[in-house]
Scaffold this active site. Sequence first.
Site, PDB file in Angstrom:
ATOM      1  N   ARG A  76       9.223  -6.788   6.695  1.00  0.00           N
ATOM      2  CA  ARG A  76       7.922  -7.156   7.001  1.00  0.00           C
ATOM      3  C   ARG A  76       7.478  -8.454   6.866  1.00  0.00           C
ATOM      4  NH1 ARG A  76       9.910  -4.126   9.335  1.00  0.00           N
ATOM      5  NH2 ARG A  76       9.729  -1.924   9.367  1.00  0.00           N
ATOM      6  N   SER A 126       2.801   2.891  10.701  1.00  0.00           N
ATOM      7  CA  SER A 126       2.912   3.207   8.946  1.00  0.00           C
ATOM      8  C   SER A 126       1.828   2.480   8.460  1.00  0.00           C
ATOM      9  CB  SER A 126       4.330   2.850   8.734  1.00  0.00           C
ATOM     10  OG  SER A 126       5.325   3.527   9.289  1.00  0.00           O
ATOM     11  N   GLU A 196       0.992  -1.986   4.678  1.00  0.00           N
ATOM     12  CA  GLU A 196       1.883  -2.540   5.865  1.00  0.00           C
ATOM     13  C   GLU A 196       0.959  -3.136   6.660  1.00  0.00           C
ATOM     14  OE1 GLU A 196       5.192  -0.707   7.364  1.00  0.00           O
ATOM     15  OE2 GLU A 196       5.347  -1.731   9.134  1.00  0.00           O
TER      16      GLU A 196
END
Length: 204
Positions: A76, A126, A196
């Site tokens: 990420r 998420s 995230e």
Amino acid sequence: MAAAAAELTGMEPLSGIPGSVGGACYMNAGTYGSSMADVLKSVRVYKPSRPVEDGGICGSGAIIDFDVDELNLGYRKSRIADDGFIVLSATFRLAPGNAAMIRADMDGYRERREEKQPLEMPSAGSTFKRPEGHFVGKLIMDAGLRGYACGGAQVSEKHCGFVVNADHATAADDDELIRHIQAEVKQQFDVDLEPEVHRVREFM
Ligand SMILES: Cc1cc2nc3c(=O)[nH]c(=O)nc-3n(C[C@H](O)[C@H](O)[C@H](O)COP(=O)(O)OP(=O)(O)OC[C@H]3O[C@@H](n4cnc5c(N)ncnc54)[C@H](O)[C@@H]3O)c2cc1C
């Protein structure tokens, strides 16, 4: 679906991730052991002359092509995010495949997601990155937070790694719940959960 229609294989695991190509490159979006790093060949970006928040987008900048190896893609994260580039286009490296098999694989991944994730409710996906050696959903469930709510934001009953909008949640509700989860998991298991999802400002 465009890859399936063009009979190109390689993107099947990523096919259920919502969003734009630019956002996926920025995030190095990924799932099921695959990420954009596996399918990207190169990216064309606009490099603002000044940071975007200082009006750089309006000034003269440069258009630059980067090979995937130059993008520092990680879990990420990307050079696109680090350097404030704007993705203009992307080239993928995919292999010839069979359209029916590609579609069948995509359907399989979609069914797995629908079975495990609360896709029937609004969410930002998420909520937290996966901490080394742990599963986020299990940590949150073991902390006793399944179904826990702040205002309209709730820890999903179906998959505790998702914060869902159960009832007109505000960004402040989401933020409060995320901080509560982080505090509980830290206190109970001494694990730091890193969001995230991106906060674009502080919510009071
Ligand atoms: C139900 C659900 C499931 C999800 N599942 C996954 C998953 O399995 N795996 C995963 O990785 N993510 C997942 N996500 C999160 C999200 O879909 C991905 O991160 C996606 O790649 C974000 O793309 P976006 O276009 O929506 O970008 P945004 O969320 O709008 O933006 C993300 C970041 O990218 C930047 N950005 C957007 N476009 C550009 C551009 N052209 N150039 C430069 N920067 C840009 C934005 O400024 C922002 O900082 C999920 C989200 C939801 C809602």
